[in-house]
Design a protein around this motif. Structure first.
Motif, PDB file in Angstrom:
ATOM      1  N   GLN A  66       0.829  -1.199   0.000  1.00  0.00           N
ATOM      2  CA  GLN A  66       0.000   0.000   0.000  1.00  0.00           C
ATOM      3  C   GLN A  66       0.870   1.257   0.000  1.00  0.00           C
ATOM      4  OE1 GLN A  66      -3.596   0.115  -0.065  1.00  0.00           O
ATOM      5  NE2 GLN A  66      -3.076  -1.944  -0.747  1.00  0.00           N
ATOM      6  N   GLU A  67       0.266   2.330  -0.451  1.00  0.00           N
ATOM      7  CA  GLU A  67       0.939   3.625  -0.430  1.00  0.00           C
ATOM      8  C   GLU A  67       0.670   4.319   0.897  1.00  0.00           C
ATOM      9  OE1 GLU A  67       0.791   6.550  -3.867  1.00  0.00           O
ATOM     10  OE2 GLU A  67      -0.480   7.620  -2.415  1.00  0.00           O
ATOM     11  N   VAL A  68       1.680   5.003   1.392  1.00  0.00           N
ATOM     12  CA  VAL A  68       1.567   5.737   2.651  1.00  0.00           C
ATOM     13  C   VAL A  68       2.077   7.159   2.449  1.00  0.00           C
ATOM     14  CG1 VAL A  68       2.685   5.939   4.905  1.00  0.00           C
ATOM     15  CG2 VAL A  68       1.697   3.778   4.225  1.00  0.00           C
ATOM     16  N   ILE A  69       1.378   8.098   3.021  1.00  0.00           N
ATOM     17  CA  ILE A  69       1.845   9.484   3.025  1.00  0.00           C
ATOM     18  C   ILE A  69       1.973   9.940   4.464  1.00  0.00           C
ATOM     19  CG2 ILE A  69       1.362  11.874   2.392  1.00  0.00           C
ATOM     20  CD1 ILE A  69      -0.162  10.831  -0.031  1.00  0.00           C
ATOM     21  N   LEU A  70       3.165  10.366   4.819  1.00  0.00           N
ATOM     22  CA  LEU A  70       3.421  10.923   6.149  1.00  0.00           C
ATOM     23  C   LEU A  70       3.536  12.424   6.008  1.00  0.00           C
ATOM     24  CD1 LEU A  70       6.078   8.331   7.367  1.00  0.00           C
ATOM     25  CD2 LEU A  70       3.593   8.247   7.625  1.00  0.00           C
ATOM     26  N   ARG A  71       2.867  13.107   6.914  1.00  0.00           N
ATOM     27  CA  ARG A  71       2.792  14.568   6.795  1.00  0.00           C
ATOM     28  C   ARG A  71       3.550  15.277   7.901  1.00  0.00           C
ATOM     29  NH1 ARG A  71      -1.809  12.643   4.405  1.00  0.00           N
ATOM     30  NH2 ARG A  71      -2.349  13.655   2.452  1.00  0.00           N
ATOM     31  N   CYS A  72       4.025  16.439   7.562  1.00  0.00           N
ATOM     32  CA  CYS A  72       4.838  17.218   8.497  1.00  0.00           C
ATOM     33  C   CYS A  72       4.543  18.693   8.267  1.00  0.00           C
ATOM     34  CB  CYS A  72       6.315  16.925   8.231  1.00  0.00           C
ATOM     35  SG  CYS A  72       7.490  17.996   9.073  1.00  0.00           S
ATOM     36  N   VAL A  73       4.472  19.419   9.372  1.00  0.00           N
ATOM     37  CA  VAL A  73       4.427  20.869   9.293  1.00  0.00           C
ATOM     38  C   VAL A  73       5.699  21.384   9.960  1.00  0.00           C
ATOM     39  CG1 VAL A  73       3.197  22.983   9.884  1.00  0.00           C
ATOM     40  CG2 VAL A  73       1.919  20.891   9.357  1.00  0.00           C
ATOM     41  N   LYS A 108       6.172  10.302   0.861  1.00  0.00           N
ATOM     42  CA  LYS A 108       5.321   9.260   0.311  1.00  0.00           C
ATOM     43  C   LYS A 108       6.137   7.998   0.072  1.00  0.00           C
ATOM     44  CE  LYS A 108       2.448  10.210  -3.125  1.00  0.00           C
ATOM     45  NZ  LYS A 108       1.939  10.452  -4.514  1.00  0.00           N
ATOM     46  N   ILE A 109       5.594   6.899   0.503  1.00  0.00           N
ATOM     47  CA  ILE A 109       6.177   5.593   0.181  1.00  0.00           C
ATOM     48  C   ILE A 109       5.173   4.898  -0.718  1.00  0.00           C
ATOM     49  CG2 ILE A 109       7.226   3.487   1.065  1.00  0.00           C
ATOM     50  CD1 ILE A 109       7.412   4.862   3.810  1.00  0.00           C
ATOM     51  N   ARG A 110       5.558   4.620  -1.947  1.00  0.00           N
ATOM     52  CA  ARG A 110       4.588   4.179  -2.956  1.00  0.00           C
ATOM     53  C   ARG A 110       4.066   2.770  -2.694  1.00  0.00           C
ATOM     54  NH1 ARG A 110       8.109   6.975  -5.916  1.00  0.00           N
ATOM     55  NH2 ARG A 110       7.329   8.832  -6.933  1.00  0.00           N
ATOM     56  N   SER A 111       4.927   1.854  -2.441  1.00  0.00           N
ATOM     57  CA  SER A 111       4.536   0.462  -2.262  1.00  0.00           C
ATOM     58  C   SER A 111       5.310  -0.078  -1.075  1.00  0.00           C
ATOM     59  CB  SER A 111       4.843  -0.343  -3.528  1.00  0.00           C
ATOM     60  OG  SER A 111       4.492  -1.710  -3.354  1.00  0.00           O
ATOM     61  N   THR A 112       4.680  -0.032   0.096  1.00  0.00           N
ATOM     62  CA  THR A 112       5.410  -0.316   1.326  1.00  0.00           C
ATOM     63  C   THR A 112       5.847  -1.774   1.414  1.00  0.00           C
ATOM     64  OG1 THR A 112       3.251  -0.593   2.376  1.00  0.00           O
ATOM     65  CG2 THR A 112       4.372   1.515   2.691  1.00  0.00           C
ATOM     66  N   LYS A 113       7.005  -1.939   2.028  1.00  0.00           N
ATOM     67  CA  LYS A 113       7.556  -3.262   2.292  1.00  0.00           C
ATOM     68  C   LYS A 113       7.636  -3.461   3.797  1.00  0.00           C
ATOM     69  CE  LYS A 113      11.312  -2.247   0.021  1.00  0.00           C
ATOM     70  NZ  LYS A 113      11.407  -1.220  -1.029  1.00  0.00           N
ATOM     71  N   LEU A 114       7.763  -4.696   4.220  1.00  0.00           N
ATOM     72  CA  LEU A 114       7.857  -4.977   5.654  1.00  0.00           C
ATOM     73  C   LEU A 114       9.009  -4.202   6.292  1.00  0.00           C
ATOM     74  CD1 LEU A 114       7.232  -8.843   5.746  1.00  0.00           C
ATOM     75  CD2 LEU A 114       5.611  -7.018   6.310  1.00  0.00           C
ATOM     76  N   SER A 125       6.446   9.720  13.214  1.00  0.00           N
ATOM     77  CA  SER A 125       5.300   8.926  12.775  1.00  0.00           C
ATOM     78  C   SER A 125       5.747   7.476  12.756  1.00  0.00           C
ATOM     79  CB  SER A 125       4.853   9.323  11.357  1.00  0.00           C
ATOM     80  OG  SER A 125       4.303  10.604  11.326  1.00  0.00           O
ATOM     81  N   TRP A 126       5.063   6.680  13.553  1.00  0.00           N
ATOM     82  CA  TRP A 126       5.447   5.277  13.654  1.00  0.00           C
ATOM     83  C   TRP A 126       4.683   4.498  12.588  1.00  0.00           C
ATOM     84  CZ3 TRP A 126       9.289   2.609  15.242  1.00  0.00           C
ATOM     85  CH2 TRP A 126       9.184   1.247  15.435  1.00  0.00           C
ATOM     86  N   LEU A 127       5.406   3.917  11.626  1.00  0.00           N
ATOM     87  CA  LEU A 127       4.795   3.169  10.539  1.00  0.00           C
ATOM     88  C   LEU A 127       5.012   1.678  10.756  1.00  0.00           C
ATOM     89  CD1 LEU A 127       3.421   3.035   7.739  1.00  0.00           C
ATOM     90  CD2 LEU A 127       5.716   3.149   6.739  1.00  0.00           C
ATOM     91  N   THR A 128       3.917   0.947  10.760  1.00  0.00           N
ATOM     92  CA  THR A 128       3.986  -0.512  10.864  1.00  0.00           C
ATOM     93  C   THR A 128       3.424  -1.100   9.584  1.00  0.00           C
ATOM     94  OG1 THR A 128       3.666  -0.417  13.259  1.00  0.00           O
ATOM     95  CG2 THR A 128       3.291  -2.539  12.181  1.00  0.00           C
ATOM     96  N   VAL A 129       4.219  -1.870   8.881  1.00  0.00           N
ATOM     97  CA  VAL A 129       3.785  -2.525   7.643  1.00  0.00           C
ATOM     98  C   VAL A 129       3.553  -4.002   7.951  1.00  0.00           C
ATOM     99  CG1 VAL A 129       4.327  -3.000   5.236  1.00  0.00           C
ATOM    100  CG2 VAL A 129       5.137  -0.890   6.294  1.00  0.00           C
TER     101      VAL A 129
END
Lengths: 114, 115
Positions: free
Chosen positions: B17-24, B78-84, B110-114
């Motif tokens: 899946q694609e993921v978008i992490l946002r930052c200000v 943005k991570i287009r196609s996430t891997k473990l 941002s803690w991302l769990t794939v």
């Protein structure tokens, strides 16, 4: 190349004692910064020391920099339980361009015992 | 005190899946960074961004990754196609300038769990 290697990897001391952490690096630097990270949390900036500075103080923190030995130390005096965290040094190399990154070491895990 | 803010604080996503992490970033800062920290490991540089373009990127920042500053305040990863192996804490950071006296300020991550 690796930059910012801290030692010790882990340190446990009694509350009220002083904690000293060291950082060594390999290439010429522009500045060196120390950060604290509580478990699972963000990186909190503690102090920055420039390459032409030898010592800096901020509250209970004292940082030294020895560019001839390519090393820095972070001293926390009169430690408190709230100081329990991981501490990282991060170096900003002499830049090839103006916006060079900082490179982190592996960190020292500090545990303050009650 | 001004701070870098990141959203989401935690995201779980399916592999591929694609993921978008946002930052200000801090409002008057000009230099922006993404770093990541795999659990128990060191904080690793991904990319730096200045003047609406990538200044530098690491080997980790391959074609699956992209960054964007879509407006005057947000900075996204943005991570287009996430891997473990993309599971990690991702930190956004910003600084006013790139010179020797300027601190780089980090967000809470941002803690991302794939899975």
């Amino acid at each position: 190349s690796q930059q910012g290697e801290e030692d010790p990897q882990a340190l446990s001391i009694q509350e009220g004692e002083n904690a000293t952490m060291n950082c060594s690096y390999k290439t010429s630097i522009n500045n060196l910064q120390w950060y604290r990270q509580n478990s699972g949390r963000g990186l909190v900036h503690l102090i920055l020391i420039r390459s032409n500075e030898r010592e800096k103080h901020s509250g209970r923190l004292r940082v030294t920099l020895d560019t001839s030995k390519k090393s820095s130390s972070l001293l926390i005096t009169a430690s408190r339980a709230a100081d329990t965290a991981s501490y990282f040094c991060a170096t900003r190399r002499v830049p090839q361009n103006r916006d060079d990154k900082i490179i982190f070491g592996k960190g020292t895990r500090l545990h303050i015992l009650p | 005190e001004p701070e870098v803010t990141q959203t989401p604080s935690h995201q779980v996503t399916q592999m591929g899946q694609e993921v978008i992490l946002r930052c200000v970033p801090i409002s008057n800062h000009l230099y922006f960074y993404w770093y990541r920290q795999i659990l128990g490991q060191k904080v690793e540089f991904l990319v730096s961004f200045y003047n609406n373009e990538i200044s530098e990127k690491s080997e980790i920042f391959d074609d699956q990754f992209s960054v964007e500053r879509p407006d005057g305040s947000n900075f996204t990863l943005k991570i287009r196609s996430t891997k473990l192996e993309d599971s990690a804490m991702y930190f956004c950071a910003s600084s006013w300038t790139g010179d020797s006296g300027n601190t780089i300020y980090f967000g809470e991550g941002s803690w991302l769990t794939v899975v």
